[in-house]
Design an enzyme around this catalytic site. Structure first.
Site, PDB file in Angstrom:
ATOM      1  N   GLY A   1      -6.425  -0.277  -2.915  1.00 26.81           N
ATOM      2  CA  GLY A   1      -5.702  -1.455  -3.361  1.00 26.81           C
ATOM      3  C   GLY A   1      -6.301  -2.714  -2.790  1.00 26.81           C
ATOM      4  O   GLY A   1      -7.382  -2.705  -2.193  1.00 26.81           O
TER       5      GLY A   1
ATOM      6  N   ASP B   1      12.243   0.109  -0.062  1.00 25.95           N
ATOM      7  CA  ASP B   1      11.488   0.342  -1.290  1.00 25.95           C
ATOM      8  C   ASP B   1      11.618   1.804  -1.728  1.00 25.95           C
ATOM      9  O   ASP B   1      10.626   2.471  -2.037  1.00 25.95           O
ATOM     10  CB  ASP B   1      10.015  -0.033  -1.083  1.00 25.95           C
ATOM     11  CG  ASP B   1       9.297  -0.234  -2.431  1.00 25.95           C
ATOM     12  OD1 ASP B   1       9.994  -0.441  -3.451  1.00 25.95           O
ATOM     13  OD2 ASP B   1       8.062  -0.168  -2.459  1.00 25.95           O
TER      14      ASP B   1
END
Length: 564
Positions: free
Chosen positions: A277, A391
């Site tokens: 990422g 999350d």
């Protein structure tokens, strides 16, 4: 105890009861048959001779039996002589033979001999080697007595065969009873031997089990100490790195990927890339110390803008290290290399994310309840350590074929792999923490006092998606989704899944309440979902995961740090 000793004690007990009775009978016979004075003068010589013979025989038998009765009474308490039974048998076989002979002067009956012969066989336990000689002696006495006392030849010929027959029958009867008792003794001995062997085996097994349990406890304590030491090291190192990161703002290390075979910190060997990422890369690797496969997350401190996220990464790595639950991924190490690469090492869990495993179909209520119970237990453990995940979503839940069936990952750390911004689960780097489709209303407000009930809300969204196949709040963009979270009440899941149990549907709506205080705690949610799963007959989550894994064409190894 030997069989012979047992037989001696049995004979002593029986004769100690029978002989006193017979002594009384002998005394009564003497008193009844003895005649004196005028009574003798009135009797015929034959009758008088018969009565005197009977009285004398019983008197002699009384004298012989009295010491045997004393021996039998003493033998009841133990130590009975083995000859007692044979002696009593011999006395009464001779007594019966003599009485029958004397009776021949008045009657030709042999009833006394029949009674005593059978009585001896029934009452006294004798082995064949003893009973046969005794009965032979008794038969000889019987023959002599008949031949001597019975004058009529025809009567003798009629009586003698009866004596032979009763002796044969008595010997057979005695032999049968002795064999039966010996067989019973043998069976009892076998049972006692087996019981003793079983008791010894049980004692041995208990001792070995205690030793193994003690060994396991000792090893568990040792592992616990090592884990505590490891967690203390991770937390201490996190504190050091948090201070060190403040000095990294000016550094600009290269963001190039590590090649297979490269070694991080002289310990963790890189095998392959699992995910990549904007802020770093996740690798599969091997810990050269423990030889375990691990997930290595490397983050580059490449900008001052990301420095705050890196500091949060280090702080939360230390916090997660304090959480102990089998459904939460283990944090193994956190450090920074000499080149300025911040890295984190976690256990590598084979499996697939719930986002991939659920597919496009709704799950059965029983399976969803079981998964939700395990997920809520993991959240409860994190909340008990004052950690809020922030999350929770299918992409951060790994299904595994080993107990307890899932691993919860990515505890609020910087995201390594961006999801598409056009999907409900996407999160843009640098925006509010969380995923719009799963964010509680208070998270959308950016409230600083977000509580553990935000995780319960996200778990409720996840379960709603599982049982219905749809999100509770949908929209054309992330903004529309977040507005729905704030202003629109959650729909009744039974409108989309009519077969959903009412208590399950009510629990989901409680999880999706707008006010945090109206939602259950993670521990309460785990208990309620566990009860529903049990009532619906749901198998364990690892069995569910294994079954779903077998239904897929291929199996992927997913990094322990989930995609976001």
């Amino acid at each position: 105890m030997t069989f012979e000793r047992e037989v001696a004690e049995v004979n002593a007990r029986r004769t100690s009861v029978l002989l006193p009775i017979l002594l009384v009978a002998h005394a009564v016979h003497v008193a009844v048959f003895h005649r004196s004075g005028a009574a003798r003068a009135a009797m015929t010589p034959v009758a008088l001779h018969w009565r005197d013979g009977i009285a004398l025989t019983h008197a002699v038998t009384f004298v012989l039996v009295l010491p045997l009765a004393i021996v039998a009474l003493r033998g009841r308490k133990g130590g009975a002589p083995q000859w007692l039974g044979a002696a009593v048998s011999l006395v009464y076989l001779l007594h019966a033979a003599i009485v029958v002979g004397i009776d021949q002067q008045e009657v030709t009956s042999v009833t006394p001999f029949i009674g005593y012969a059978l009585g001896v066989a029934v009452v006294i336990v004798l082995p064949p080697r003893v009973s046969i000689p005794l009965y032979v002696v008794g038969l000889a006495a019987f023959v002599v007595s008949i031949e001597t006392m019975q004058a009529a030849a025809n009567a003798r010929l009629a009586i003698l065969p009866n004596g032979f027959s009763i002796v044969v029958l008595s010997v057979a009867f005695s032999w049968i009873l002795w064999s039966a008792r010996k067989r019973d003794f043998s069976q009892r001995e076998t049972i006692e031997s087996q019981r003793a062997a079983l008791a010894q085996l049980n004692e041995s097994l208990e001792r070995r089990l205690e030793e193994k349990v003690a060994e396991i406890v000792e090893r568990a304590e040792e592992v616990e100490r090592l884990n505590a030491h490891l967690q203390a090291q991770v937390r201490a190192r996190s504190t050091e790195l948090e201070a060190a990161l403040a000095k990294l703002g000016e550094s600009r290390p290269s963001a190039a990927n590590l090649a297979p075979g490269a070694v991080v910190a002289d310990r963790f060997e890189i095998a392959r890339v699992l995910g990549e990422g904007g802020m770093g890369v996740v690798y599969e690797g091997v810990d050269r110390v423990s030889h375990e496969r691990v997930a290595i997350k490397v983050v580059h401190a490449s900008s001052a803008r990301e420095l705050e996220a890196l500091q949060r990464f280090v702080r939360e790595a230390g916090s997660v290290a304090a959480v102990r639950h089998p459904a939460i991924v283990r944090m193994l190490h956190v450090d920074v290399t000499a080149e300025g690469m911040l890295y984190q090492v976690q256990e590598l869990v084979p499996g697939e994310t719930l986002a991939k495993a659920r597919g496009n179909r709704a799950w059965p209520a029983a399976q969803a309840a079981r998964l939700g119970a395990v997920l809520a237990e993991a959240l409860a453990a994190a909340h008990a350590a004052s950690i809020i995940h922030r999350d929770v979503k299918p992409g951060n839940v790994l299904l595994t074929a080993s107990a307890p069936g899932l691993k919860l990952v990515d505890f609020g750390i910087a995201k390594l792999k961006e999801d598409s911004a056009t999907t409900p689960s996407g999160t843009r780097s640098g925006m509010m923490l969380g995923t719009p489709a799963f964010m509680a209303p208070e998270q959308i407000d950016g409230a600083r006092d977000v509580t553990d009930r935000a995780d319960v809300y996200a778990a409720g969204v996840t379960l709603f998606l599982l049982v219905t196949g749809r999100y509770p709040f949908e929209g054309a963009s992330s903004v529309h989704v977040m507005i729905s979270h704030k202003l629109v009440d959650a729909p009744d899941p039974r409108e989309l899944a009519p077969g959903l149990p009412a208590d399950f549907a009510a629990l989901l709506r409680a999880c999706l309440a707008k006010e945090p205080a109206a939602r259950p705690s993670a521990a309460e949610l785990a208990r309620a979902l566990g009860a529903i799963a049990d009532a619906l007959g749901a198998p364990s989550l690892e069995q569910i995961a294994l079954r779903r894994k077998s239904e897929r064409v291929a199996e992927d190894v997913i990094p322990t740090v989930a995609e976001s």
